[in-house]
Design a protein around this motif. Structure first.
Motif, PDB file in Angstrom:
ATOM      1  N   MET A 219      10.084   1.328   5.283  1.00  0.00           N
ATOM      2  CA  MET A 219       8.634   1.266   5.436  1.00  0.00           C
ATOM      3  C   MET A 219       8.104  -0.026   4.818  1.00  0.00           C
ATOM      4  O   MET A 219       8.617  -0.499   3.822  1.00  0.00           O
ATOM      5  N   THR A 220       7.096  -0.544   5.433  1.00  0.00           N
ATOM      6  CA  THR A 220       6.445  -1.779   5.022  1.00  0.00           C
ATOM      7  C   THR A 220       4.989  -1.472   4.721  1.00  0.00           C
ATOM      8  O   THR A 220       4.392  -0.632   5.380  1.00  0.00           O
ATOM      9  N   GLN A 221       4.425  -2.174   3.761  1.00  0.00           N
ATOM     10  CA  GLN A 221       3.014  -1.957   3.448  1.00  0.00           C
ATOM     11  C   GLN A 221       2.113  -2.832   4.304  1.00  0.00           C
ATOM     12  O   GLN A 221       2.427  -3.999   4.561  1.00  0.00           O
ATOM     13  N   ILE A 222       1.012  -2.247   4.720  1.00  0.00           N
ATOM     14  CA  ILE A 222      -0.088  -3.013   5.298  1.00  0.00           C
ATOM     15  C   ILE A 222      -1.289  -2.767   4.397  1.00  0.00           C
ATOM     16  O   ILE A 222      -1.679  -1.611   4.179  1.00  0.00           O
ATOM     17  N   ILE A 223      -1.834  -3.840   3.879  1.00  0.00           N
ATOM     18  CA  ILE A 223      -3.088  -3.757   3.121  1.00  0.00           C
ATOM     19  C   ILE A 223      -4.200  -4.070   4.108  1.00  0.00           C
ATOM     20  O   ILE A 223      -4.190  -5.124   4.752  1.00  0.00           O
ATOM     21  N   VAL A 224      -5.138  -3.135   4.257  1.00  0.00           N
ATOM     22  CA  VAL A 224      -6.261  -3.314   5.163  1.00  0.00           C
ATOM     23  C   VAL A 224      -7.481  -3.640   4.304  1.00  0.00           C
ATOM     24  O   VAL A 224      -7.872  -2.843   3.440  1.00  0.00           O
ATOM     25  N   LEU A 225      -8.043  -4.821   4.520  1.00  0.00           N
ATOM     26  CA  LEU A 225      -9.221  -5.227   3.756  1.00  0.00           C
ATOM     27  C   LEU A 225     -10.415  -4.359   4.163  1.00  0.00           C
ATOM     28  O   LEU A 225     -10.458  -3.831   5.276  1.00  0.00           O
ATOM     29  N   PRO A 226     -11.393  -4.205   3.256  1.00  0.00           N
ATOM     30  CA  PRO A 226     -12.541  -3.344   3.572  1.00  0.00           C
ATOM     31  C   PRO A 226     -13.277  -3.765   4.845  1.00  0.00           C
ATOM     32  O   PRO A 226     -13.449  -4.948   5.117  1.00  0.00           O
ATOM     33  N   HIS A 227     -13.661  -2.761   5.628  1.00  0.00           N
ATOM     34  CA  HIS A 227     -14.466  -2.933   6.841  1.00  0.00           C
ATOM     35  C   HIS A 227     -15.572  -1.891   6.769  1.00  0.00           C
ATOM     36  O   HIS A 227     -15.297  -0.704   6.573  1.00  0.00           O
ATOM     37  N   VAL A 228     -16.813  -2.328   6.930  1.00  0.00           N
ATOM     38  CA  VAL A 228     -17.973  -1.470   6.701  1.00  0.00           C
ATOM     39  C   VAL A 228     -17.856  -0.109   7.373  1.00  0.00           C
ATOM     40  O   VAL A 228     -18.103   0.925   6.751  1.00  0.00           O
ATOM     41  N   GLU A 229     -17.447  -0.066   8.632  1.00  0.00           N
ATOM     42  CA  GLU A 229     -17.413   1.192   9.370  1.00  0.00           C
ATOM     43  C   GLU A 229     -16.050   1.870   9.355  1.00  0.00           C
ATOM     44  O   GLU A 229     -15.956   3.075   9.157  1.00  0.00           O
ATOM     45  N   LEU A 230     -14.998   1.107   9.588  1.00  0.00           N
ATOM     46  CA  LEU A 230     -13.684   1.712   9.823  1.00  0.00           C
ATOM     47  C   LEU A 230     -12.908   2.026   8.553  1.00  0.00           C
ATOM     48  O   LEU A 230     -12.083   2.935   8.549  1.00  0.00           O
ATOM     49  N   CYS A 231     -13.175   1.273   7.491  1.00  0.00           N
ATOM     50  CA  CYS A 231     -12.364   1.409   6.274  1.00  0.00           C
ATOM     51  C   CYS A 231     -13.155   0.824   5.098  1.00  0.00           C
ATOM     52  O   CYS A 231     -12.786  -0.233   4.566  1.00  0.00           O
ATOM     53  N   PRO A 232     -14.245   1.488   4.689  1.00  0.00           N
ATOM     54  CA  PRO A 232     -15.180   0.896   3.715  1.00  0.00           C
ATOM     55  C   PRO A 232     -14.544   0.472   2.390  1.00  0.00           C
ATOM     56  O   PRO A 232     -14.984  -0.505   1.788  1.00  0.00           O
ATOM     57  N   ASP A 233     -13.534   1.188   1.934  1.00  0.00           N
ATOM     58  CA  ASP A 233     -12.917   0.866   0.648  1.00  0.00           C
ATOM     59  C   ASP A 233     -11.613   0.094   0.803  1.00  0.00           C
ATOM     60  O   ASP A 233     -10.923  -0.163  -0.186  1.00  0.00           O
ATOM     61  N   GLY A 234     -11.275  -0.263   2.036  1.00  0.00           N
ATOM     62  CA  GLY A 234      -9.969  -0.856   2.264  1.00  0.00           C
ATOM     63  C   GLY A 234      -8.907   0.225   2.158  1.00  0.00           C
ATOM     64  O   GLY A 234      -9.201   1.390   1.874  1.00  0.00           O
ATOM     65  N   ALA A 235      -7.656  -0.136   2.400  1.00  0.00           N
ATOM     66  CA  ALA A 235      -6.580   0.854   2.350  1.00  0.00           C
ATOM     67  C   ALA A 235      -5.243   0.154   2.190  1.00  0.00           C
ATOM     68  O   ALA A 235      -5.090  -1.014   2.554  1.00  0.00           O
ATOM     69  N   VAL A 236      -4.305   0.875   1.623  1.00  0.00           N
ATOM     70  CA  VAL A 236      -2.915   0.443   1.603  1.00  0.00           C
ATOM     71  C   VAL A 236      -2.136   1.533   2.320  1.00  0.00           C
ATOM     72  O   VAL A 236      -2.174   2.692   1.917  1.00  0.00           O
ATOM     73  N   ILE A 237      -1.481   1.157   3.403  1.00  0.00           N
ATOM     74  CA  ILE A 237      -0.764   2.155   4.192  1.00  0.00           C
ATOM     75  C   ILE A 237       0.721   1.804   4.263  1.00  0.00           C
ATOM     76  O   ILE A 237       1.101   0.643   4.160  1.00  0.00           O
ATOM     77  N   GLU A 238       1.535   2.828   4.440  1.00  0.00           N
ATOM     78  CA  GLU A 238       2.961   2.646   4.679  1.00  0.00           C
ATOM     79  C   GLU A 238       3.138   2.549   6.186  1.00  0.00           C
ATOM     80  O   GLU A 238       2.853   3.493   6.914  1.00  0.00           O
ATOM     81  N   ALA A 239       3.586   1.386   6.641  1.00  0.00           N
ATOM     82  CA  ALA A 239       3.694   1.130   8.070  1.00  0.00           C
ATOM     83  C   ALA A 239       5.131   1.319   8.547  1.00  0.00           C
ATOM     84  O   ALA A 239       6.071   1.072   7.807  1.00  0.00           O
TER      85      ALA A 239
END
Length: 114
Positions: free
Chosen positions: A1-21
């Motif tokens: 598994m690889t990490q994807i860090i998703v930067l904050p997005h007002v509607e889709l991901c307000p706090d950002g996220a770290v996911i296992e891809a």
């Protein structure tokens, strides 16, 4: 598994996220599987730009974009040198930092009016 860090997005991901891809699957598929509802109006067939993402880190680990993806990206809102279509960019073993642009151009939903 690889990490994807998703930067904050007002509607889709307000706090950002770290996911296992999952390696070998697209950025779009990985975000959707982690309840980040990245738009994909053409059902991930490389026929629109709604899944446009900017890869802030790890861009060079991705396979280069093919001509069709490059042609579609030319129509994307907020195009940057590290832009990719989330449906076409396949995750490898390198962690990624991804930004979802504030806006997308949804040609499939908006249609073309004369």
């Amino acid at each position: 598994m690889t990490q994807i860090i998703v930067l904050p997005h007002v509607e889709l991901c307000p706090d950002g996220a770290v996911i296992e891809a999952k390696e070998g699957t697209s950025i779009c598929e990985n975000l959707l599987e982690n309840n980040i509802e990245l738009e994909h109006a053409c059902e991930m067939s490389c026929a629109c730009t709604t899944c446009h993402v900017i890869v802030r880190e790890g861009f060079n680990s991705l396979e280069p974009a093919e001509d069709l993806e490059e042609d579609m990206l030319d129509k994307a809102w907020g195009l940057e040198p590290n832009s990719r279509l989330g449906c076409q960019a396949i995750v490898k073993s390198t962690p990624l930092v991804v930004e979802i642009p504030k806006y997308s151009i949804n040609m499939a939903k908006e249609g073309h009016r004369k």
